[in-house]
Design a protein around this motif. Sequence first.
Motif, PDB file in Angstrom:
ATOM      1  N   PHE A  74       1.456  -1.177  -7.817  1.00 32.34           N
ATOM      2  CA  PHE A  74       1.460  -0.551  -6.480  1.00 32.34           C
ATOM      3  C   PHE A  74       2.789  -1.449  -5.988  1.00 32.34           C
ATOM      4  CE2 PHE A  74      -3.019  -0.521  -6.816  1.00 32.34           C
ATOM      5  CZ  PHE A  74      -3.410   0.571  -6.180  1.00 32.34           C
ATOM      6  N   ILE A  75       3.988  -0.694  -6.063  1.00 30.81           N
ATOM      7  CA  ILE A  75       5.234  -1.218  -5.731  1.00 30.81           C
ATOM      8  C   ILE A  75       6.113  -0.298  -4.539  1.00 30.81           C
ATOM      9  CG2 ILE A  75       7.714  -1.732  -6.873  1.00 30.81           C
ATOM     10  CD1 ILE A  75       5.984  -1.875  -9.643  1.00 30.81           C
ATOM     11  N   SER A  76       6.488  -1.120  -3.883  1.00 31.53           N
ATOM     12  CA  SER A  76       7.466  -0.766  -2.838  1.00 31.53           C
ATOM     13  C   SER A  76       6.800   0.732  -2.010  1.00 31.53           C
ATOM     14  CB  SER A  76       8.786  -0.131  -3.341  1.00 31.53           C
ATOM     15  OG  SER A  76       9.353  -1.329  -3.615  1.00 31.53           O
ATOM     16  N   SER A  77       5.674   0.399  -1.632  1.00 30.30           N
ATOM     17  CA  SER A  77       4.666   1.490  -0.752  1.00 30.30           C
ATOM     18  C   SER A  77       4.323   1.157   0.277  1.00 30.30           C
ATOM     19  CB  SER A  77       3.746   1.870  -1.936  1.00 30.30           C
ATOM     20  OG  SER A  77       4.071   2.555  -3.089  1.00 30.30           O
ATOM     21  N   GLU A  78       3.813   2.035   1.169  1.00 30.81           N
ATOM     22  CA  GLU A  78       3.401   1.886   2.390  1.00 30.81           C
ATOM     23  C   GLU A  78       1.854   2.551   2.502  1.00 30.81           C
ATOM     24  OE1 GLU A  78       4.771   3.269   6.808  1.00 30.81           O
ATOM     25  OE2 GLU A  78       6.038   1.644   6.031  1.00 30.81           O
ATOM     26  N   PHE A  79       1.047   1.767   2.950  1.00 35.04           N
ATOM     27  CA  PHE A  79      -0.291   2.008   3.510  1.00 35.04           C
ATOM     28  C   PHE A  79      -0.734   2.150   5.071  1.00 35.04           C
ATOM     29  CE2 PHE A  79      -0.309   1.187  -0.882  1.00 35.04           C
ATOM     30  CZ  PHE A  79      -0.832   2.362  -1.443  1.00 35.04           C
ATOM     31  N   GLU A  80      -0.790   3.020   5.681  1.00 33.68           N
ATOM     32  CA  GLU A  80      -1.257   3.040   6.935  1.00 33.68           C
ATOM     33  C   GLU A  80      -2.606   3.475   7.280  1.00 33.68           C
ATOM     34  OE1 GLU A  80       0.415   4.623  11.110  1.00 33.68           O
ATOM     35  OE2 GLU A  80       1.709   5.038   9.377  1.00 33.68           O
ATOM     36  N   ASN A  81      -3.580   2.913   8.009  1.00 39.87           N
ATOM     37  CA  ASN A  81      -4.865   3.155   8.279  1.00 39.87           C
ATOM     38  C   ASN A  81      -5.880   3.755   7.013  1.00 39.87           C
ATOM     39  OD1 ASN A  81      -4.524   2.880  11.004  1.00 39.87           O
ATOM     40  ND2 ASN A  81      -3.526   4.788  11.285  1.00 39.87           N
ATOM     41  N   CYS A  82      -5.459   3.063   5.945  1.00 46.44           N
ATOM     42  CA  CYS A  82      -6.084   3.244   4.581  1.00 46.44           C
ATOM     43  C   CYS A  82      -7.311   2.417   4.500  1.00 46.44           C
ATOM     44  CB  CYS A  82      -5.298   3.231   3.419  1.00 46.44           C
ATOM     45  SG  CYS A  82      -3.986   4.463   3.436  1.00 46.44           S
ATOM     46  N   GLN A  83      -8.430   2.616   3.734  1.00 40.13           N
ATOM     47  CA  GLN A  83      -9.599   1.871   3.244  1.00 40.13           C
ATOM     48  C   GLN A  83      -9.672   1.868   1.992  1.00 40.13           C
ATOM     49  OE1 GLN A  83     -12.774   3.032   5.611  1.00 40.13           O
ATOM     50  NE2 GLN A  83     -11.683   3.090   7.475  1.00 40.13           N
ATOM     51  N   TRP A  84     -10.167   1.090   1.460  1.00 44.25           N
ATOM     52  CA  TRP A  84     -10.663   0.913  -0.119  1.00 44.25           C
ATOM     53  C   TRP A  84     -11.976   0.327  -0.004  1.00 44.25           C
ATOM     54  CZ3 TRP A  84      -5.748  -0.248   1.562  1.00 44.25           C
ATOM     55  CH2 TRP A  84      -4.739   0.416   1.081  1.00 44.25           C
ATOM     56  N   ILE A  85     -13.222   1.130  -0.335  1.00 45.51           N
ATOM     57  CA  ILE A  85     -14.418   0.670   0.059  1.00 45.51           C
ATOM     58  C   ILE A  85     -15.127   0.438  -1.426  1.00 45.51           C
ATOM     59  CG2 ILE A  85     -16.778   1.438   1.021  1.00 45.51           C
ATOM     60  CD1 ILE A  85     -14.822   2.999   2.830  1.00 45.51           C
ATOM     61  N   ASP A  86     -15.618  -0.530  -1.655  1.00 43.27           N
ATOM     62  CA  ASP A  86     -16.319  -0.787  -3.121  1.00 43.27           C
ATOM     63  C   ASP A  86     -15.628  -0.379  -4.151  1.00 43.27           C
ATOM     64  OD1 ASP A  86     -18.706  -1.979  -1.809  1.00 43.27           O
ATOM     65  OD2 ASP A  86     -19.475  -0.097  -1.312  1.00 43.27           O
ATOM     66  N   CYS A  87     -14.145  -0.532  -4.064  1.00 46.45           N
ATOM     67  CA  CYS A  87     -13.412  -0.259  -5.235  1.00 46.45           C
ATOM     68  C   CYS A  87     -13.424  -1.401  -6.321  1.00 46.45           C
ATOM     69  CB  CYS A  87     -12.049   0.093  -4.876  1.00 46.45           C
ATOM     70  SG  CYS A  87     -11.907   1.559  -3.985  1.00 46.45           S
ATOM     71  N   ILE A  88     -12.973  -1.302  -7.392  1.00 45.52           N
ATOM     72  CA  ILE A  88     -12.871  -2.216  -8.643  1.00 45.52           C
ATOM     73  C   ILE A  88     -11.360  -2.527  -8.854  1.00 45.52           C
ATOM     74  CG2 ILE A  88     -12.876  -2.752 -10.971  1.00 45.52           C
ATOM     75  CD1 ILE A  88     -15.568  -1.038 -10.970  1.00 45.52           C
ATOM     76  N   PHE A  89     -10.885  -3.759  -8.696  1.00 50.93           N
ATOM     77  CA  PHE A  89      -9.395  -3.966  -8.718  1.00 50.93           C
ATOM     78  C   PHE A  89      -9.099  -4.916  -9.887  1.00 50.93           C
ATOM     79  CE2 PHE A  89      -9.607  -2.725  -4.326  1.00 50.93           C
ATOM     80  CZ  PHE A  89      -8.810  -1.855  -4.181  1.00 50.93           C
ATOM     81  N   LYS A  90      -8.550  -4.745 -10.897  1.00 50.76           N
ATOM     82  CA  LYS A  90      -8.306  -5.705 -12.026  1.00 50.76           C
ATOM     83  C   LYS A  90      -6.919  -5.502 -12.662  1.00 50.76           C
ATOM     84  CE  LYS A  90     -10.351  -7.490 -16.124  1.00 50.76           C
ATOM     85  NZ  LYS A  90     -11.491  -7.200 -17.094  1.00 50.76           N
TER      86      LYS A  90
END
Length: 125
Positions: free
Chosen positions: A91-107
């Motif tokens: 995730f580089i030089s990006s914009e997230f507005e009103n976003c949701q991550w629900i029960d996601c796996i991040f590694k």
Amino acid sequence: MIILNYIEEPNSNMQIYLENLHGYDLSNMNLHRIRFEELHSKRASFCNANFRSATFEKSSFTQCDFSSSKFIAVYAKEVVFKNCIFKGTEFISSEFENCQWIDCIFKDLTIHNLNFINCSPDSFY
């Protein structure tokens, strides 16, 4: 809806519209400058996909795999990621507005220069 822009020759532009990507495998695809608008997808694979300069709006992704994908210079607004996998994702030089991550796996993420607008701090980790 997904809008795929194909440029066949200089100054020529063709668009294809899709409403969902349920079960699609778009792994290893170059999705540079793609636009996802009102797209609702389940169980799609985007492993090692390149989303450079892509736009995501009013869309949802459920049980999708974004492992080793690149979100570079992406703009996302009102997007929900539910039960998705983000392993080795950039995730580089990006914009997230009103976003949701629900029960996601991040590694093993690569994160640099992200802008979150109205995203709760605990929704992306």
